[in-house]
Design a protein around this motif. Structure first.
Motif, short mmCIF file in Angstrom:
data_model
loop_
_atom_site.label_atom_id
_atom_site.label_comp_id
_atom_site.label_asym_id
_atom_site.label_seq_id
_atom_site.Cartn_x
_atom_site.Cartn_y
_atom_site.Cartn_z
N MET A 1 0.71 -0.94 0.18
CA MET A 1 -0.18 0.37 -0.09
C MET A 1 1.06 1.31 -0.18
N GLY A 2 2.30 0.96 0.89
CA GLY A 2 2.85 2.14 0.97
C GLY A 2 3.33 2.84 -0.58
N GLU B 1 2.21 2.43 -3.68
CA GLU B 1 1.05 2.76 -4.15
C GLU B 1 0.89 4.29 -3.75
N LEU B 2 1.03 4.66 -2.42
CA LEU B 2 0.45 6.26 -2.32
C LEU B 2 1.41 6.92 -2.86
N ILE C 1 -6.08 9.13 2.06
CA ILE C 1 -5.08 9.33 2.22
C ILE C 1 -5.04 8.58 3.36
N SER D 1 -7.30 6.15 4.31
CA SER D 1 -6.87 4.80 4.16
C SER D 1 -6.06 3.62 4.62
N TYR D 2 -5.02 4.32 3.98
CA TYR D 2 -3.50 4.09 4.55
C TYR D 2 -3.41 4.25 5.62
N ILE E 1 1.76 4.96 7.49
CA ILE E 1 2.18 5.45 6.01
C ILE E 1 1.85 6.86 5.47
N ILE E 2 1.46 6.89 6.60
CA ILE E 2 1.15 8.63 5.02
C ILE E 2 2.40 9.63 5.46
N ALA F 1 5.21 8.01 3.41
CA ALA F 1 5.23 8.65 1.98
C ALA F 1 5.54 9.92 1.77
#
Length: 532
Positions: free
Chosen positions: A1-2, A4-5, A166, A168-169, A173-174, A177
């Motif tokens: 997921m990271g 992808e973000l 944002i 949802s990660y 992870i935010i 990113a």
């Protein structure tokens, strides 16, 4: 997921990338990402405070409708605002929510002035966000030559960011990113942006060093007097048992970079109250924090190399510097940064600082300071890093580890200058490279061509010079030359040359030519005859 973000966030930069340098458009993109995070987080919190289900209110549109409905009810409006202030410490009017502005962007009705009002409102009303959006210059000609063009540019960025959910990660992870983008900007912008960012793997290595032996502490404090984007401080918590109990203190001279660090910490889940321990000021010219004594479990820093500072004589009477006999020279503040950090280190703490190699061997005032540090036993380890590792400079650097509570005066030397992954623009460290350094640091033993534990007597014999090659011999003997093989190769080359000469001689002899060319051909044939 990271991953992808990371990709989605960076793709949002397309609307800005061709218009300005990365060190400039980072202010717009990172500022807007941060504003979206604050807006989306507020909406989610409103639903939670209302004891409603996030599964029912699963989009920002539904959450916004719920928020507006709550604020329209005069009986509960103030309670809603008070609850937000008690929990997330801020509020945003519905008209200025990121998703509301983004919806206007999709309808092509967005106006820059609305975004500007949103920035001003949150900056003016909540001290933790004061000045955070000052560098998002919505009037800059780099966005467009007139108001309409600038409006179009920001409209496109809003559209791209609006598609990213944002929250949802979740988790870090935010923040990671965000850190990823900061690293990319530093890479793209070179020296100018590299000033605020320490490459992640170097930061990782230093964090492991300063937390070693302190991992179990229930409360851990970290201080970075030249904090840049805050990445060095943030990495420390990854190696602690209680990462939520870390207390961050940092100082940064550049206002834009200072604001970036505040955003970075918030996006990594650091509470807004903790931001009061971050300061926008000159570390060397005005000591902070000043409470006596104000010391930390770890000090970690990557200051500007060989920077200029005032070196005013008044500083020699300050407790930061007076024990060491001399001040760092005006043209090279390296030791001034080091002594400042060391002064704020606890007796049981560990400090790691990145500096140019010159601090290891330069004489005059720096030689006096270095001698005092060695005699005090405060220099614990010297690590030689690979060249071309940091953005904006190709020079090799050294990480110096310092401690106050040592009973010995020996120094461990680690030469890690040849252990790296070669990159196109920058060299990098692998996990194996870092593990090798950490292992040598822990064991504190000699490792052939890599590490050496030098006694105080040995260092004294070297006149307190800490240049790494004096202690770690990395010389590799050249393999013996096979003269018979070389002779055979030379004989083969001569035979091939003779064959080529013969072919060329025959080709020239067979050419039809004019009488006036006779002399030239005769000369050429004589040359080949001589060679034969």
């Amino acid at each position: 997921m990271g991953v992808e973000l990371n990709q989605r966030l960076f793709s949002a930069a397309d609307s800005l990338r061709s218009k300005m340098d990365a060190s400039e458009y980072k202010n717009y993109l990172l500022g807007l990402i941060f504003y979206k995070y604050l807006s989306d987080k507020l909406l989610q919190k409103v639903v939670e405070l209302g004891a409603e289900s996030l599964e029912e209110y699963d989009t920002v549109e539904k959450q916004t409708e719920y928020y507006i409905k709550q604020l329209e009810d005069e009986a509960i409006k103030q309670d809603v605002i008070d609850a937000l202030l008690d929990t997330i410490r801020y509020a945003i009017e519905p008209d200025y929510l990121f998703n509301v502005l983004a919806e206007k962007a999709h309808k092509n009705t967005f106006q820059l002035n609305d975004l500007k009002k949103g920035f001003l409102e949150i900056s003016a009303n909540f001290i933790q966000f004061k000045g955070l959006f000052d560098d998002v210059d919505l009037e800059s000609n780099k966005l467009g030559l007139d108001a309409q063009q600038r409006n179009v540019t920001i409209t496109e960025v809003l559209k791209k960011l609006s598609d990213i959910d944002i929250l949802s990660y979740g988790g870090d992870i935010i923040g990671d990113a965000y850190e990823y983008l900061i690293g990319l900007f530093a890479s793209d912008a070179g020296k100018k942006a590299g000033e605020f960012y320490t490459p992640h793997m170097v930061s990782d290595m230093m964090a492991r060093i300063v937390t070693l032996g302190q991992e179990e502490k229930s409360l851990f404090s970290v201080y970075d007097p030249t904090m840049g984007s805050g990445s060095l401080m943030l990495n420390v918590r990854n190696y602690l048992k209680y990462p939520d109990k870390v207390k961050y203190h940092g100082q940064e001279l550049n206002t834009t970079t200072f604001n970036l660090a505040k955003m970075n910490l918030i996006l990594h889940g650091v509470e807004a109250e903790a931001l009061t321990n971050l300061r926008n000021a000159d570390t060397l010219n005005k000591d902070w924090p000043r409470e006596e004594p104000y010391t930390f479990d770890s000090v970690i820093m990557n200051p500007p190399y060989s920077a200029h500072w005032s070196a005013d004589e008044k500083f020699i009477r300050e407790s930061r510097f007076e024990r060491y006999g001399k001040l760092a020279p005006k043209s090279k503040a390296d030791f001034a940064f080091l002594l400042h950090g060391l002064y704020h280190l606890k007796e049981t703490g560990t400090m790691a600082i990145v500096l140019p190699h010159g601090v290891l061997f330069r004489g005059a005032a720096e030689g006096v300071i270095r001698k005092n540090l060695i005699e005090n036993g405060e220099i614990d380890t010297v690590i030689g890093m690979p060249a071309n590792l940091f953005y904006g400079t190709s020079i090799p650097t050294t990480v110096i580890v310092l401690r106050k509570n040592r009973t010995k005066q020996d120094v461990l030397f680690i030469d890690a200058s040849k252990d790296f992954i070669k990159g196109k623009n920058q060299n990098m460290l692998s996990e194996e490279n870092i593990d090798k350094v950490i292992s040598a640091y822990k064991n504190r033993e000699d490792v052939e061509k890599f590490a050496h534990l030098a006694s105080f007597e040995e260092i004294k014999e070297n006149d307190y010079n800490l240049n790494i090659p004096r202690y770690v011999d990395t010389f590799e003997e050249e393999p013996p030359v096979d003269m018979a093989k070389i002779g055979k190769e030379m004989k083969t080359i001569r035979a091939e040359k003779a064959e080529l000469d013969k072919s060329l001689y025959e080709a020239i002899s067979s050419l039809q030519h004019k009488p006036e060319d006779e002399e030239w051909i005769k000369g050429a044939l004589e040359v080949f005859d001589d060679d034969k």
